[in-house]
Design a protein around this motif. Structure first.
Motif, PDB file in Angstrom:
ATOM      1  N   LEU A 129       0.835  -1.197   0.000  1.00 32.39           N
ATOM      2  CA  LEU A 129       0.000   0.000   0.000  1.00 32.39           C
ATOM      3  C   LEU A 129       0.873   1.252   0.000  1.00 32.39           C
ATOM      4  CD1 LEU A 129      -2.725   1.432   0.152  1.00 32.39           C
ATOM      5  CD2 LEU A 129      -2.701   1.046   2.613  1.00 32.39           C
ATOM      6  N   GLU A 130       1.903   1.268   0.838  1.00 33.79           N
ATOM      7  CA  GLU A 130       2.819   2.414   0.881  1.00 33.79           C
ATOM      8  C   GLU A 130       3.512   2.615  -0.459  1.00 33.79           C
ATOM      9  OE1 GLU A 130       4.572   3.018   5.335  1.00 33.79           O
ATOM     10  OE2 GLU A 130       5.385   1.346   4.178  1.00 33.79           O
ATOM     11  N   GLU A 131       4.019   1.526  -1.023  1.00 29.47           N
ATOM     12  CA  GLU A 131       4.730   1.596  -2.303  1.00 29.47           C
ATOM     13  C   GLU A 131       3.815   2.100  -3.413  1.00 29.47           C
ATOM     14  OE1 GLU A 131       6.553  -1.607  -5.417  1.00 29.47           O
ATOM     15  OE2 GLU A 131       6.993  -1.929  -3.285  1.00 29.47           O
ATOM     16  N   LYS A 187       3.100   5.867  -3.092  1.00 30.83           N
ATOM     17  CA  LYS A 187       4.230   6.677  -3.560  1.00 30.83           C
ATOM     18  C   LYS A 187       4.287   6.698  -5.084  1.00 30.83           C
ATOM     19  CE  LYS A 187       7.049   5.710   0.465  1.00 30.83           C
ATOM     20  NZ  LYS A 187       8.204   4.950   0.970  1.00 30.83           N
ATOM     21  N   ARG A 188       4.099   5.544  -5.697  1.00 26.80           N
ATOM     22  CA  ARG A 188       4.219   5.413  -7.144  1.00 26.80           C
ATOM     23  C   ARG A 188       3.134   6.200  -7.879  1.00 26.80           C
ATOM     24  NH1 ARG A 188       4.076  -0.546  -9.129  1.00 26.80           N
ATOM     25  NH2 ARG A 188       5.957  -0.583  -7.874  1.00 26.80           N
ATOM     26  N   TYR A 189       1.888   6.035  -7.476  1.00 27.29           N
ATOM     27  CA  TYR A 189       0.790   6.637  -8.223  1.00 27.29           C
ATOM     28  C   TYR A 189       0.503   8.081  -7.838  1.00 27.29           C
ATOM     29  CZ  TYR A 189       0.084   2.269 -10.521  1.00 27.29           C
ATOM     30  OH  TYR A 189       0.285   1.164 -11.291  1.00 27.29           O
ATOM     31  N   SER A 216       2.767  10.247  -6.981  1.00 27.54           N
ATOM     32  CA  SER A 216       3.802  11.074  -7.596  1.00 27.54           C
ATOM     33  C   SER A 216       3.499  11.325  -9.069  1.00 27.54           C
ATOM     34  CB  SER A 216       5.179  10.423  -7.436  1.00 27.54           C
ATOM     35  OG  SER A 216       5.243   9.227  -8.188  1.00 27.54           O
ATOM     36  N   ARG A 217       2.728  10.458  -9.673  1.00 26.89           N
ATOM     37  CA  ARG A 217       2.337  10.630 -11.077  1.00 26.89           C
ATOM     38  C   ARG A 217       1.025  11.401 -11.223  1.00 26.89           C
ATOM     39  NH1 ARG A 217       3.157   4.417 -13.042  1.00 26.89           N
ATOM     40  NH2 ARG A 217       5.375   4.283 -12.644  1.00 26.89           N
ATOM     41  N   GLY A 218       0.427  11.743 -10.103  1.00 29.64           N
ATOM     42  CA  GLY A 218      -0.833  12.484 -10.143  1.00 29.64           C
ATOM     43  C   GLY A 218      -2.028  11.639 -10.506  1.00 29.64           C
ATOM     44  N   LYS A 219      -1.909  10.321 -10.344  1.00 21.84           N
ATOM     45  CA  LYS A 219      -3.012   9.418 -10.673  1.00 21.84           C
ATOM     46  C   LYS A 219      -3.741   9.008  -9.404  1.00 21.84           C
ATOM     47  CE  LYS A 219      -0.921   7.333 -14.730  1.00 21.84           C
ATOM     48  NZ  LYS A 219      -0.523   6.067 -15.353  1.00 21.84           N
ATOM     49  N   LEU A 220      -4.982   8.610  -9.580  1.00 24.81           N
ATOM     50  CA  LEU A 220      -5.761   8.100  -8.452  1.00 24.81           C
ATOM     51  C   LEU A 220      -5.344   6.667  -8.144  1.00 24.81           C
ATOM     52  CD1 LEU A 220      -9.325   9.375  -9.391  1.00 24.81           C
ATOM     53  CD2 LEU A 220      -7.790  10.290  -7.652  1.00 24.81           C
ATOM     54  N   LEU A 221      -5.348   6.350  -6.883  1.00 22.43           N
ATOM     55  CA  LEU A 221      -4.982   5.024  -6.420  1.00 22.43           C
ATOM     56  C   LEU A 221      -6.205   4.116  -6.493  1.00 22.43           C
ATOM     57  CD1 LEU A 221      -2.605   3.527  -5.075  1.00 22.43           C
ATOM     58  CD2 LEU A 221      -3.544   4.235  -2.887  1.00 22.43           C
ATOM     59  N   THR A 222      -6.050   2.932  -7.086  1.00 22.36           N
ATOM     60  CA  THR A 222      -7.170   2.001  -7.174  1.00 22.36           C
ATOM     61  C   THR A 222      -6.843   0.712  -6.433  1.00 22.36           C
ATOM     62  OG1 THR A 222      -6.397   0.899  -9.192  1.00 22.36           O
ATOM     63  CG2 THR A 222      -7.751   2.883  -9.476  1.00 22.36           C
ATOM     64  N   HIS A 223      -7.889  -0.029  -6.098  1.00 28.06           N
ATOM     65  CA  HIS A 223      -7.717  -1.303  -5.410  1.00 28.06           C
ATOM     66  C   HIS A 223      -6.862  -2.249  -6.246  1.00 28.06           C
ATOM     67  CE1 HIS A 223     -10.980   0.389  -3.242  1.00 28.06           C
ATOM     68  NE2 HIS A 223     -11.261  -0.688  -2.555  1.00 28.06           N
ATOM     69  N   ARG A 224      -7.084  -2.270  -7.544  1.00 29.86           N
ATOM     70  CA  ARG A 224      -6.365  -3.197  -8.414  1.00 29.86           C
ATOM     71  C   ARG A 224      -4.863  -2.917  -8.398  1.00 29.86           C
ATOM     72  NH1 ARG A 224      -8.064  -4.187 -14.551  1.00 29.86           N
ATOM     73  NH2 ARG A 224      -9.724  -5.381 -13.614  1.00 29.86           N
TER      74      ARG A 224
END
Length: 112
Positions: A73-75, A78-80, A82-90
């Motif tokens: 979840l932490e990783e 950070k990844r998404y 920083s890219r300005g994307k929404l975080l999804t369950h998938r």
């Protein structure tokens, strides 16, 4: 936090992991999302994460599979983020599966 809580959450995380792997093999992504959403709600209920998916409990204090899930979840955050994307369950689920050694050794090679 009580040891029983850690053990209960660990059992639920392990059970959900294997159910998600089975659903991934069957390509039932909607089912995976529903199951994973229930797991995230359980983690919120026991105060491992906040409603905004921020980590509350230190992953190093958790049992193995729960720690891997919280680290995933932490990783993913950070990844998404920083890219300005929404975080999804998938996205969280895919990182979690890739971090699981048994999944990488036994299940993933069968996809190719």
């Amino acid at each position: 936090m009580e040891q029983r809580t850690f053990e209960f959450v660990e059992r639920e995380v392990e059970q959900t992991l294997w159910q998600c792997i089975e659903l991934k093999i069957e390509e039932d992504y909607v089912g995976m999302g529903r199951l994973f959403a229930k797991l995230l709600a359980l983690l919120q209920q026991h105060r491992f994460i906040s409603p905004t998916l921020k980590i509350i409990e230190n992953p190093q204090h958790c049992l193995s599979e729960t720690a891997i899930l919280l680290e995933s979840l932490e990783e993913t955050q950070k990844r998404y983020c920083s890219r300005g994307k929404l975080l999804t369950h998938r996205q969280i689920l895919n990182v979690w599966l890739r971090k699981n050694e048994r999944y990488k050794r036994e299940i993933l090679p069968n996809f190719f």
